[in-house]
Design a protein around this motif. Structure first.
Motif, PDB file in Angstrom:
ATOM      1  N   ASP A 130       0.824  -1.207   0.000  1.00  0.00           N
ATOM      2  CA  ASP A 130       0.000   0.000   0.000  1.00  0.00           C
ATOM      3  C   ASP A 130       0.861   1.261   0.000  1.00  0.00           C
ATOM      4  O   ASP A 130       0.566   2.219  -0.703  1.00  0.00           O
ATOM      5  CB  ASP A 130      -0.921  -0.015   1.221  1.00  0.00           C
ATOM      6  CG  ASP A 130      -1.842   1.176   1.252  1.00  0.00           C
ATOM      7  OD1 ASP A 130      -2.491   1.441   0.216  1.00  0.00           O
ATOM      8  OD2 ASP A 130      -1.915   1.849   2.300  1.00  0.00           O
ATOM      9  N   ARG A 131       1.928   1.264   0.777  1.00  0.00           N
ATOM     10  CA  ARG A 131       2.786   2.452   0.909  1.00  0.00           C
ATOM     11  C   ARG A 131       3.992   2.419  -0.020  1.00  0.00           C
ATOM     12  O   ARG A 131       4.857   3.285   0.064  1.00  0.00           O
ATOM     13  CB  ARG A 131       3.260   2.567   2.354  1.00  0.00           C
ATOM     14  CG  ARG A 131       2.107   2.816   3.295  1.00  0.00           C
ATOM     15  CD  ARG A 131       2.563   2.917   4.715  1.00  0.00           C
ATOM     16  NE  ARG A 131       1.409   3.060   5.586  1.00  0.00           N
ATOM     17  CZ  ARG A 131       1.271   2.463   6.740  1.00  0.00           C
ATOM     18  NH1 ARG A 131       2.229   1.692   7.196  1.00  0.00           N
ATOM     19  NH2 ARG A 131       0.193   2.633   7.459  1.00  0.00           N
ATOM     20  N   ARG A 132       4.068   1.386  -0.848  1.00  0.00           N
ATOM     21  CA  ARG A 132       5.182   1.203  -1.775  1.00  0.00           C
ATOM     22  C   ARG A 132       6.524   1.209  -1.050  1.00  0.00           C
ATOM     23  O   ARG A 132       7.480   1.861  -1.457  1.00  0.00           O
ATOM     24  CB  ARG A 132       5.156   2.248  -2.880  1.00  0.00           C
ATOM     25  CG  ARG A 132       3.886   2.229  -3.682  1.00  0.00           C
ATOM     26  CD  ARG A 132       3.891   3.247  -4.789  1.00  0.00           C
ATOM     27  NE  ARG A 132       2.587   3.453  -5.348  1.00  0.00           N
ATOM     28  CZ  ARG A 132       2.055   2.728  -6.315  1.00  0.00           C
ATOM     29  NH1 ARG A 132       2.715   1.727  -6.813  1.00  0.00           N
ATOM     30  NH2 ARG A 132       0.861   3.008  -6.767  1.00  0.00           N
ATOM     31  N   SER A 133       6.557   0.472   0.056  1.00  0.00           N
ATOM     32  CA  SER A 133       7.757   0.375   0.894  1.00  0.00           C
ATOM     33  C   SER A 133       8.462  -0.952   0.615  1.00  0.00           C
ATOM     34  O   SER A 133       8.000  -2.016   1.035  1.00  0.00           O
ATOM     35  CB  SER A 133       7.367   0.468   2.371  1.00  0.00           C
ATOM     36  OG  SER A 133       8.471   0.176   3.190  1.00  0.00           O
ATOM     37  N   GLY A 134       9.571  -0.874  -0.086  1.00  0.00           N
ATOM     38  CA  GLY A 134      10.325  -2.065  -0.461  1.00  0.00           C
ATOM     39  C   GLY A 134      10.718  -2.960   0.706  1.00  0.00           C
ATOM     40  O   GLY A 134      10.517  -4.173   0.647  1.00  0.00           O
ATOM     41  N   PRO A 135      11.285  -2.405   1.790  1.00  0.00           N
ATOM     42  CA  PRO A 135      11.694  -3.271   2.908  1.00  0.00           C
ATOM     43  C   PRO A 135      10.537  -4.038   3.542  1.00  0.00           C
ATOM     44  O   PRO A 135      10.684  -5.204   3.892  1.00  0.00           O
ATOM     45  CB  PRO A 135      12.309  -2.288   3.917  1.00  0.00           C
ATOM     46  CG  PRO A 135      12.758  -1.129   3.093  1.00  0.00           C
ATOM     47  CD  PRO A 135      11.767  -1.035   1.971  1.00  0.00           C
ATOM     48  N   ARG A 136       9.378  -3.410   3.682  1.00  0.00           N
ATOM     49  CA  ARG A 136       8.219  -4.105   4.258  1.00  0.00           C
ATOM     50  C   ARG A 136       7.732  -5.220   3.336  1.00  0.00           C
ATOM     51  O   ARG A 136       7.363  -6.288   3.791  1.00  0.00           O
ATOM     52  CB  ARG A 136       7.074  -3.125   4.510  1.00  0.00           C
ATOM     53  CG  ARG A 136       7.314  -2.250   5.688  1.00  0.00           C
ATOM     54  CD  ARG A 136       6.120  -1.383   5.943  1.00  0.00           C
ATOM     55  NE  ARG A 136       6.344  -0.549   7.105  1.00  0.00           N
ATOM     56  CZ  ARG A 136       5.470   0.304   7.565  1.00  0.00           C
ATOM     57  NH1 ARG A 136       4.308   0.438   6.978  1.00  0.00           N
ATOM     58  NH2 ARG A 136       5.748   1.020   8.626  1.00  0.00           N
ATOM     59  N   ILE A 137       7.714  -4.937   2.056  1.00  0.00           N
ATOM     60  CA  ILE A 137       7.292  -5.959   1.091  1.00  0.00           C
ATOM     61  C   ILE A 137       8.253  -7.140   1.143  1.00  0.00           C
ATOM     62  O   ILE A 137       7.836  -8.295   1.164  1.00  0.00           O
ATOM     63  CB  ILE A 137       7.211  -5.372  -0.327  1.00  0.00           C
ATOM     64  CG1 ILE A 137       6.125  -4.310  -0.398  1.00  0.00           C
ATOM     65  CG2 ILE A 137       6.965  -6.478  -1.351  1.00  0.00           C
ATOM     66  CD1 ILE A 137       6.128  -3.509  -1.689  1.00  0.00           C
ATOM     67  N   ARG A 138       9.555  -6.859   1.164  1.00  0.00           N
ATOM     68  CA  ARG A 138      10.559  -7.942   1.211  1.00  0.00           C
ATOM     69  C   ARG A 138      10.433  -8.768   2.479  1.00  0.00           C
ATOM     70  O   ARG A 138      10.572  -9.989   2.438  1.00  0.00           O
ATOM     71  CB  ARG A 138      11.969  -7.361   1.077  1.00  0.00           C
ATOM     72  CG  ARG A 138      12.355  -7.098  -0.360  1.00  0.00           C
ATOM     73  CD  ARG A 138      13.830  -6.773  -0.495  1.00  0.00           C
ATOM     74  NE  ARG A 138      14.182  -5.494   0.115  1.00  0.00           N
ATOM     75  CZ  ARG A 138      13.958  -4.311  -0.441  1.00  0.00           C
ATOM     76  NH1 ARG A 138      13.360  -4.228  -1.608  1.00  0.00           N
ATOM     77  NH2 ARG A 138      14.318  -3.206   0.166  1.00  0.00           N
ATOM     78  N   LYS A 139      10.162  -8.120   3.613  1.00  0.00           N
ATOM     79  CA  LYS A 139       9.991  -8.860   4.870  1.00  0.00           C
ATOM     80  C   LYS A 139       8.823  -9.834   4.781  1.00  0.00           C
ATOM     81  O   LYS A 139       8.926 -10.992   5.170  1.00  0.00           O
ATOM     82  CB  LYS A 139       9.744  -7.890   6.033  1.00  0.00           C
ATOM     83  CG  LYS A 139      10.875  -7.733   6.970  1.00  0.00           C
ATOM     84  CD  LYS A 139      10.442  -6.870   8.142  1.00  0.00           C
ATOM     85  CE  LYS A 139      11.521  -6.841   9.162  1.00  0.00           C
ATOM     86  NZ  LYS A 139      11.240  -5.937  10.251  1.00  0.00           N
ATOM     87  N   GLY A 140       7.697  -9.353   4.277  1.00  0.00           N
ATOM     88  CA  GLY A 140       6.525 -10.209   4.130  1.00  0.00           C
ATOM     89  C   GLY A 140       6.766 -11.325   3.131  1.00  0.00           C
ATOM     90  O   GLY A 140       6.415 -12.485   3.363  1.00  0.00           O
ATOM     91  N   GLN A 141       7.380 -10.997   1.999  1.00  0.00           N
ATOM     92  CA  GLN A 141       7.671 -12.003   0.981  1.00  0.00           C
ATOM     93  C   GLN A 141       8.648 -13.049   1.505  1.00  0.00           C
ATOM     94  O   GLN A 141       8.504 -14.232   1.212  1.00  0.00           O
ATOM     95  CB  GLN A 141       8.248 -11.354  -0.275  1.00  0.00           C
ATOM     96  CG  GLN A 141       7.214 -10.680  -1.123  1.00  0.00           C
ATOM     97  CD  GLN A 141       6.252 -11.688  -1.707  1.00  0.00           C
ATOM     98  OE1 GLN A 141       5.240 -11.998  -1.084  1.00  0.00           O
ATOM     99  NE2 GLN A 141       6.556 -12.193  -2.868  1.00  0.00           N
ATOM    100  N   THR A 142       9.638 -12.616   2.279  1.00  0.00           N
ATOM    101  CA  THR A 142      10.595 -13.563   2.854  1.00  0.00           C
ATOM    102  C   THR A 142       9.894 -14.526   3.795  1.00  0.00           C
ATOM    103  O   THR A 142      10.140 -15.736   3.754  1.00  0.00           O
ATOM    104  CB  THR A 142      11.710 -12.802   3.616  1.00  0.00           C
ATOM    105  OG1 THR A 142      12.351 -11.918   2.705  1.00  0.00           O
ATOM    106  CG2 THR A 142      12.726 -13.746   4.208  1.00  0.00           C
ATOM    107  N   ALA A 143       9.004 -14.004   4.624  1.00  0.00           N
ATOM    108  CA  ALA A 143       8.267 -14.866   5.555  1.00  0.00           C
ATOM    109  C   ALA A 143       7.364 -15.841   4.806  1.00  0.00           C
ATOM    110  O   ALA A 143       7.289 -17.028   5.149  1.00  0.00           O
ATOM    111  CB  ALA A 143       7.454 -14.019   6.528  1.00  0.00           C
TER     112      ALA A 143
END
Length: 77
Positions: free
Chosen positions: A41-54
């Motif tokens: 939603d916020r186009r935040s790369g680190p948050r997306i990567r954290k979720g994708q990694t999990a």
């Protein structure tokens, strides 16, 4: 995971949308999805990567047979 399955089964049998959603929330992958959603939603790369990694780690663990074991072991001669 077992609790989520039971809640989902009761939701299907009773045709209850609330129980189906509760089963999704009780599932172990819900945390990873919740982490990734604000990042998307916020186009935040680190948050997306954290979720994708999990999510990827969970899928990998499930694919290789982690989590709940059946208790049966292979017997080799």
């Amino acid at each position: 995971m077992a609790v989520a399955g039971l809640i989902g089964a009761v939701g299907i049998v009773t045709d209850s949308r609330i129980l189906i959603v509760a089963a999704m929330v009780a599932g172990p992958e819900y945390g990873a999805v919740v982490r990734a959603a604000p990042g998307i939603d916020r186009r935040s790369g680190p948050r997306i990567r954290k979720g994708q990694t999990a999510l990827t780690a969970g899928a990998w663990e499930g694919a290789r047979g982690g989590g709940v074991r059946s208790g049966r072991e292979e017997v080799s001669d």
